[in-house]
Design an enzyme around this catalytic site. Sequence first.
Site, PDB file in Angstrom:
ATOM      1  N   ARG A   3      -5.932  -2.646  10.061  1.00 11.80           N
ATOM      2  CA  ARG A   3      -6.862  -3.766  10.203  1.00 11.80           C
ATOM      3  C   ARG A   3      -6.573  -4.571  11.484  1.00 11.80           C
ATOM      4  O   ARG A   3      -7.475  -4.911  12.213  1.00 11.80           O
ATOM      5  CB  ARG A   3      -6.714  -4.649   8.956  1.00 11.80           C
ATOM      6  CG  ARG A   3      -7.869  -5.567   8.703  1.00 11.80           C
ATOM      7  CD  ARG A   3      -8.942  -4.916   7.827  1.00 11.80           C
ATOM      8  NE  ARG A   3     -10.076  -5.803   7.665  1.00 11.80           N
ATOM      9  CZ  ARG A   3     -11.339  -5.455   7.891  1.00 11.80           C
ATOM     10  NH1 ARG A   3     -11.648  -4.234   8.249  1.00 11.80           N
ATOM     11  NH2 ARG A   3     -12.321  -6.312   7.718  1.00 11.80           N
ATOM     12  N   THR A  55       5.402   1.337   5.763  1.00 14.11           N
ATOM     13  CA  THR A  55       3.970   1.107   5.937  1.00 14.11           C
ATOM     14  C   THR A  55       3.396   2.136   6.894  1.00 14.11           C
ATOM     15  O   THR A  55       4.017   2.459   7.903  1.00 14.11           O
ATOM     16  CB  THR A  55       3.620  -0.301   6.464  1.00 14.11           C
ATOM     17  OG1 THR A  55       2.236  -0.316   6.833  1.00 14.11           O
ATOM     18  CG2 THR A  55       4.425  -0.691   7.695  1.00 14.11           C
ATOM     19  N   ASN A  81       5.510  -6.303   5.301  1.00 17.45           N
ATOM     20  CA  ASN A  81       5.963  -7.643   5.692  1.00 17.45           C
ATOM     21  C   ASN A  81       5.855  -8.687   4.579  1.00 17.45           C
ATOM     22  O   ASN A  81       6.649  -9.628   4.543  1.00 17.45           O
ATOM     23  CB  ASN A  81       5.303  -8.129   7.000  1.00 17.45           C
ATOM     24  CG  ASN A  81       3.843  -7.766   7.063  1.00 17.45           C
ATOM     25  OD1 ASN A  81       3.203  -7.660   6.023  1.00 17.45           O
ATOM     26  ND2 ASN A  81       3.322  -7.577   8.261  1.00 17.45           N
ATOM     27  N   MET A 125      -7.334   3.725   9.528  1.00 17.57           N
ATOM     28  CA  MET A 125      -6.760   2.496   8.972  1.00 17.57           C
ATOM     29  C   MET A 125      -5.969   1.705  10.023  1.00 17.57           C
ATOM     30  O   MET A 125      -5.476   2.264  10.999  1.00 17.57           O
ATOM     31  CB  MET A 125      -5.817   2.830   7.829  1.00 17.57           C
ATOM     32  CG  MET A 125      -6.524   3.168   6.544  1.00 17.57           C
ATOM     33  SD  MET A 125      -5.296   3.544   5.246  1.00 17.57           S
ATOM     34  CE  MET A 125      -6.384   3.673   3.823  1.00 17.57           C
ATOM     35  N   GLY A 179       0.817  -1.217   0.000  1.00 19.89           N
ATOM     36  CA  GLY A 179       0.000   0.000   0.000  1.00 19.89           C
ATOM     37  C   GLY A 179       0.846   1.260   0.000  1.00 19.89           C
ATOM     38  O   GLY A 179       1.921   1.291   0.596  1.00 19.89           O
ATOM     39  N   ASP A 183       0.946   1.488   8.622  1.00 21.46           N
ATOM     40  CA  ASP A 183       0.410   0.699   9.741  1.00 21.46           C
ATOM     41  C   ASP A 183       1.396   0.582  10.903  1.00 21.46           C
ATOM     42  O   ASP A 183       1.010   0.239  12.008  1.00 21.46           O
ATOM     43  CB  ASP A 183       0.028  -0.702   9.259  1.00 21.46           C
ATOM     44  CG  ASP A 183      -1.145  -0.665   8.298  1.00 21.46           C
ATOM     45  OD1 ASP A 183      -1.943   0.281   8.385  1.00 21.46           O
ATOM     46  OD2 ASP A 183      -1.250  -1.573   7.456  1.00 21.46           O
ATOM     47  N   GLN A 192      -5.579   9.588   4.444  1.00 14.65           N
ATOM     48  CA  GLN A 192      -4.686   9.415   5.607  1.00 14.65           C
ATOM     49  C   GLN A 192      -3.351   8.780   5.220  1.00 14.65           C
ATOM     50  O   GLN A 192      -2.373   8.935   5.929  1.00 14.65           O
ATOM     51  CB  GLN A 192      -5.361   8.608   6.708  1.00 14.65           C
ATOM     52  CG  GLN A 192      -5.592   7.152   6.392  1.00 14.65           C
ATOM     53  CD  GLN A 192      -6.583   6.495   7.334  1.00 14.65           C
ATOM     54  OE1 GLN A 192      -6.322   6.319   8.500  1.00 14.65           O
ATOM     55  NE2 GLN A 192      -7.748   6.151   6.813  1.00 14.65           N
ATOM     56  N   ARG A 193      -3.303   8.079   4.108  1.00 13.15           N
ATOM     57  CA  ARG A 193      -2.025   7.454   3.758  1.00 13.15           C
ATOM     58  C   ARG A 193      -1.299   8.184   2.621  1.00 13.15           C
ATOM     59  O   ARG A 193      -0.163   7.844   2.299  1.00 13.15           O
ATOM     60  CB  ARG A 193      -2.213   5.979   3.404  1.00 13.15           C
ATOM     61  CG  ARG A 193      -2.819   5.719   2.045  1.00 13.15           C
ATOM     62  CD  ARG A 193      -2.900   4.227   1.762  1.00 13.15           C
ATOM     63  NE  ARG A 193      -3.381   3.988   0.406  1.00 13.15           N
ATOM     64  CZ  ARG A 193      -3.866   2.842  -0.027  1.00 13.15           C
ATOM     65  NH1 ARG A 193      -3.943   1.802   0.781  1.00 13.15           N
ATOM     66  NH2 ARG A 193      -4.270   2.717  -1.280  1.00 13.15           N
ATOM     67  N   GLU A 227     -10.514   0.641  11.903  1.00 12.54           N
ATOM     68  CA  GLU A 227     -11.364  -0.119  10.985  1.00 12.54           C
ATOM     69  C   GLU A 227     -11.422  -1.593  11.404  1.00 12.54           C
ATOM     70  O   GLU A 227     -12.353  -2.305  11.058  1.00 12.54           O
ATOM     71  CB  GLU A 227     -10.817  -0.020   9.563  1.00 12.54           C
ATOM     72  CG  GLU A 227      -9.388  -0.566   9.426  1.00 12.54           C
ATOM     73  CD  GLU A 227      -8.862  -0.580   7.990  1.00 12.54           C
ATOM     74  OE1 GLU A 227      -9.653  -0.491   7.045  1.00 12.54           O
ATOM     75  OE2 GLU A 227      -7.626  -0.684   7.821  1.00 12.54           O
TER      76      GLU A 227
END
Lengths: 405, 405
Positions: free
Chosen positions: A190, A142, A114, A188, A14, A144, A297-298, A243
């Site tokens: 997950r 990332t 990853n 975001m 992403g 995340d 946001q990303r 989310e």
Amino acid sequence: MSLCEKFLVAQSGGPTSAINATLCGVIEAAIANQIPILGAVHGIKGVMNEQFIPLNDIFSSKENRTLLKTTPAAYLGSCRMKLPDLDKDNALYEKIFHVLKQNEITCFLYIGGNDSMDTVWKLSDYAKAHQIDIRFIGIPKTVDNDLLGTDHTPGFGSAAKYVGATIREIARDSAVYAERSVTIVEIMGRNAGWLTAASCLARCSTSYAPHYIYLPEKPFSREQFIRDIEACPARNMIIAVSEGIQNEDGVYISAQEAQASDIFGHAQLAGACRVLSDIVDKHFHYKTRGIELSIPQRCSAHFASLTDLNESVRIGFASAEAALSGKTGIMFGFRRGKDYYSVDLVENPVCEVANKERKLPEQYINAVGNDVTPAFLDYVKPLIQGEPDFILENGLPKHIALEVF
Amino acid sequence: MSLCEKFLVAQSGGPTSAINATLCGVIEAAIANQIPILGAVHGIKGVMNEQFIPLNDIFSSKENRTLLKTTPAAYLGSCRMKLPDLDKDNALYEKIFHVLKQNEITCFLYIGGNDSMDTVWKLSDYAKAHQIDIRFIGIPKTVDNDLLGTDHTPGFGSAAKYVGATIREIARDSAVYAERSVTIVEIMGRNAGWLTAASCLARCSTSYAPHYIYLPEKPFSREQFIRDIEACPARNMIIAVSEGIQNEDGVYISAQEAQASDIFGHAQLAGACRVLSDIVDKHFHYKTRGIELSIPQRCSAHFASLTDLNESVRIGFASAEAALSGKTGIMFGFRRGKDYYSVDLVENPVCEVANKERKLPEQYINAVGNDVTPAFLDYVKPLIQGEPDFILENGLPKHIALEVF
């Protein structure tokens, strides 16, 4: 260092606001060492299809490097592809290594999450097993922030900054009316709550918002949520929710709603923010609204963290230099200094990072599970500092691209 | 100018990133003229309830004025309230004028949209009819840019800038994968397409996105939409759509879907972007996604237009000075210079602005009705220029607030 070095670089997974800054660092190292560098378009797929772009000439221009550093998403395109196990499809690996040899590549640098580290791991293992002298280096990215082997990931700081500033602004917007309201902001992440946790950056001398933060690391209880709303003294409540929040049985809260909507064929119609907003509506009859921060946001590079961009360039540069020094099968991470904020680079065997997820640790989540701890704010605050300078086009940050679309 | 002048100021309607800059201009004029100024909390409701805050001391500080200029939403709070006709509820008007007289107010300045101009109109008419020497001045604001009597409204430029930059970033994000995709971005503006039209600012030397722009001024045809998608050569299409697009019968496209969802009691579940995304899904099986820019498009002060903020301060200041010169029942607007971008202030009788909506004129919409014209880009581009300086708190733009919440 060999005189006949040749780099190949690609991006995967992403998009983030900083993955091109890392690419910029890799290219700068290649240029500094006078090494030819190719970019593979659309990650490992581009390698297989031999879709290569020579990068030295394009980025001999300082302006283009500055543009690259501040352009969001992935200049070379991306893919979501995991390589099969080494013993499952030998022909595929032969194909990839044939392409690499054909193009005289001595080192492949892969910027990703990853899954991409899994690719680096397999390719470096294959090379070792077949005594092929091509090095493979993974470089983390990332939003995340869920990669092991690093204090934080390139891309996370910029996303955290956007989330913090935007929730601070949404809180201000929600507070203008005298009527009670509950605004649910969906973020975001997950399985890992890092970015949702970063919503705490919104808090300031004039606002406690977000008043609650719900993370995927803790089971979400509808009853506790209702009690939380009842207990909150704020007239205009702001709630940050991942989310990926799940109930005690590990079922995504958003999935419950999606099933209900399937009758109309609208899978994934509802996000977690809509489900929570529905609960508020039914129990309290307050004005309520769900806001998904969604893709911005990303990719909101217009508000990127300079710290994040600079660190991203640095880790790209250092990874390329490590390749030149003979390293393979590794991924650099950041190690944080103790007394004031600074980072060193540390080397991880890529096999220790691949396919693993780093969740938000207990020390950053409060006891009740509806907020972060002050220690998390101390962790995240240094990562969002500073604003980059932009080259503008029509008054907005200019981007660089492989092709006009 | 009288020595016993006393100002009352209030804000009304939906928040913007610039309505506090206008408030700042009004306060600066009061301070410059050594006039006491009160703020009414929550618009005209705050007047009725006598909820007043003295502003001179708070904003004698330059830092607080700078914070006010860059804080989004409405420092004094807002309301959505339309006054009854003058002959319908005389007691209400008596109450308002009693409060004003009690507090020795000589001039009430009301910052808002077309509903607020209606309030100014009625109050100034009542004062004239009853020979009360209190002046009423309206000051425009709205991200919708739909007020008459002005080239553009304070607040629109900042919202337009956010929409342009964000769509440019979303386009970049959507283009990273090799698979075809259609991303639908939904933008505010129920009846007027100005802000949706501003998505054209995203276009640049490396991108044609948004590839289509659908506005509420033109009936939306599902068939034409499908033909547009078929005809577009872009792999990763970006479509900008107003929340207020309607079919040929004037029915909101989003309302059609909301009816279907009502079975579950989810009114307003679907926005226009979801409906269009559904159409793409059914007809093309491309990857598709709807993104609502939602609240951030009107409150993202972190990316405000300096031009907008400066003009907002200026119109606030000039409106206060006009009140001092004896004007009443007016609203200033901007008139644009001819050869290069500049604005003059022009005076409008508030009755000519109240309750009216200025839609996007034909000259700015292309013949097919799926895009804007180049003339619109020329119109909007000057309004988004420049970045303000921010005072930071925790690395994010600091805000000023009446109360901690």
